[in-house]
Design an enzyme around this catalytic site. Structure first.
Site, PDB file in Angstrom:
ATOM      1  N   GLU A   1      -3.904   7.373  -3.647  1.00 42.03           N
ATOM      2  CA  GLU A   1      -3.426   6.107  -3.103  1.00 42.03           C
ATOM      3  C   GLU A   1      -3.422   4.983  -4.126  1.00 42.03           C
ATOM      4  O   GLU A   1      -4.207   4.984  -5.071  1.00 42.03           O
ATOM      5  CB  GLU A   1      -4.197   5.768  -1.809  1.00 42.03           C
TER       6      GLU A   1
ATOM      7  N   TYR B   1       0.864  -1.183   0.000  1.00 39.99           N
ATOM      8  CA  TYR B   1       0.000   0.000   0.000  1.00 39.99           C
ATOM      9  C   TYR B   1       0.899   1.230   0.000  1.00 39.99           C
ATOM     10  O   TYR B   1       1.837   1.310   0.799  1.00 39.99           O
ATOM     11  CB  TYR B   1      -0.877   0.005   1.268  1.00 39.99           C
TER      12      TYR B   1
END
Ligand code: GDP
Ligand code: MN
Length: 379
Positions: free
Chosen positions: A189, A101
């Site tokens: 993101e 991530y």
């Protein structure tokens, strides 16, 4: 403003991030054609403004074009968390070895963008944050200096040990930051950023929220707005340049100025009521605008009373009162209205309102109290 995955992918690609090749389609036939173009095996992904599409059944792998067509048929029209899927992405399949991530959000506490990286990619990052917070590495970025190569390398080293892969991760970290700043995003993101079985880093998901107040300098991004899920009220309010946010209460609010609107909402709460909306009608309040706002607010079946709170500075109260009288001739509503006007020509305004049997209040407290009582009445 939220944008779709495919739109964020387009932006990421412009900044050189390693995104997969994809097509955006709206029919199963188009999905088949797109899959054929990419050699058959593809991933079919719902385009809706929510996360967790995978878990909801909105992301599926197809082995061949036949299956891509069938999966697209199933996903198009699907309801994911209350949103209907109207578009799907047909993307190249990636052979995943590990999932990371990486993401940036604006942090109000530190007044800085904060970079977050984690080796626990592909899953809900909020879950990682609450259950294993030590697995998320946070790094505030000095917005004046930006993110240095050394900082990016340091972040990459927290999640990837193999040097050749870590270098690619660091590169993606830098490019995501450039995309974030360059687009005036409030969030950017990649979850997951993957490492393929060949050791190549790829971004296979993309999320971006853009600061509404910066859209004026990003015409291309502003054009990405998807209004298909917006309510008619929201669209109308936006066209008129007003800020409108629907809430769950039953006291409708028509106020000029964002600060005054906030204060009004606070007072409604203090008097035991719940605002039905936030609405800043802005400076000039001509009757057309007032009529439209009346329509917007009273079209909400939850609204049981309407509080009009106007401070007349440049806007003259008598103009607003006349606008309101005209508007009420156009908009039929049973919702009781309480008006509090103060400032320039308030006396004249009160006279006009009284002539038309409109309920007025001398103070803001009195107006709010009346509106809350009216909303709570059984009818
Ligand atoms: P989200 O659930 O809305 O976050 O959607 P994602 O784009 O992150 O997809 C969900 C999951 O599907 C990912 O975490 C991957 O595990 C899987 N996935 C997506 N694309 C691919 C792909 O190209 N190959 C493989 N093997 N899995 C994929
Ligand atoms: Mn994801």
């Amino acid at each position: 403003m939220k944008i779709h995955e495919y739109q964020a992918m387009e932006i990421f690609a412009r900044y050189g991030l390693p995104v997969s090749g994809f097509d955006v389609v709206t029919s199963p036939e188009e999905a088949r054609a797109a899959a054929e173009k990419r050699g058959g095996s593809v991933v079919v992904k719902a385009q809706v403004h929510v996360g967790g599409r995978g878990k909801a059944g909105g992301v599926k792998l197809a082995r061949d074009a036949d299956e891509a067509e069938r999966l697209a048929e199933g996903i198009l029209g699907m309801d994911i968390k209350g949103l209907t899927v109207e578009k799907v992405v047909v993307a190249e399949v990636v052979d995943i070895d590990r999932e990371y991530y990486i993401g940036i959000v604006v942090d109000r506490a530190t007044k800085k963008p904060v970079y977050m990286v984690s080796s626990e990619g592909g899953v809900d990052i909020e879950v990682v944050a609450s259950e294993t917070p030590e697995k998320i590495h946070k790094h505030p970025v000095d917005p004046e200096r930006g993110l240095s190569d050394a900082e990016a390398a340091e972040l990459a080293a927290k999640i990837e040990s193999e040097p050749s892969v870590a270098a690619q991760v660091a590169d993606a970290i830098l490019k995501l930051y450039a995309a974030f700043v360059g687009s005036d995003a409030s969030l950017a993101e990649i979850n997951p950023l993957v490492v393929t079985s060949e050791g190549v880093v790829r971004a296979i998901d993309a999320k971006m929220n853009i600061d509404d107040n910066a859209l004026y300098r990003h015409e291309d991004i502003a054009a990405m707005r998807d209004t298909s899920t917006d309510t008619a009220e929201l669209t109308k309010a936006r066209e008129l340049g007003m800020s409108f946010v629907k809430l769950d209460g039953n006291v409708g609010c028509l106020v000029n100025g964002a600060g005054l609107a906030m204060t009004t909402m606070d007072l409604i709460k203090q008097y035991g009521g719940e605002p039905a909306n936030f609405l800043d009608v802005g400076g000039s309040s001509n009757s057309d605008k007032v009529a439209t706002t009346l329509e917007i607010i009273t079209s909400d079946p939850n609204v049981r009373s309407l509080l009009i709170n106007i401070f007349g500075g440049i806007t003259r109260c008598d103009d607003v009162a006349r606008g309101l009288v005209h508007a009420l001739e156009r908009v039929a509503t049973d919702v009781p209205i309480v008006v509090r006007l103060t400032g320039t020509n308030a006396e004249e305004a009160r006279r006009i309102l009284a002539e038309h049997d409109l309920m007025t209040a001398d103070t803001l407290d009195e107006a709010v109290e009346k509106a809350v009582v009216l909303a709570g009445r059984d009818s």
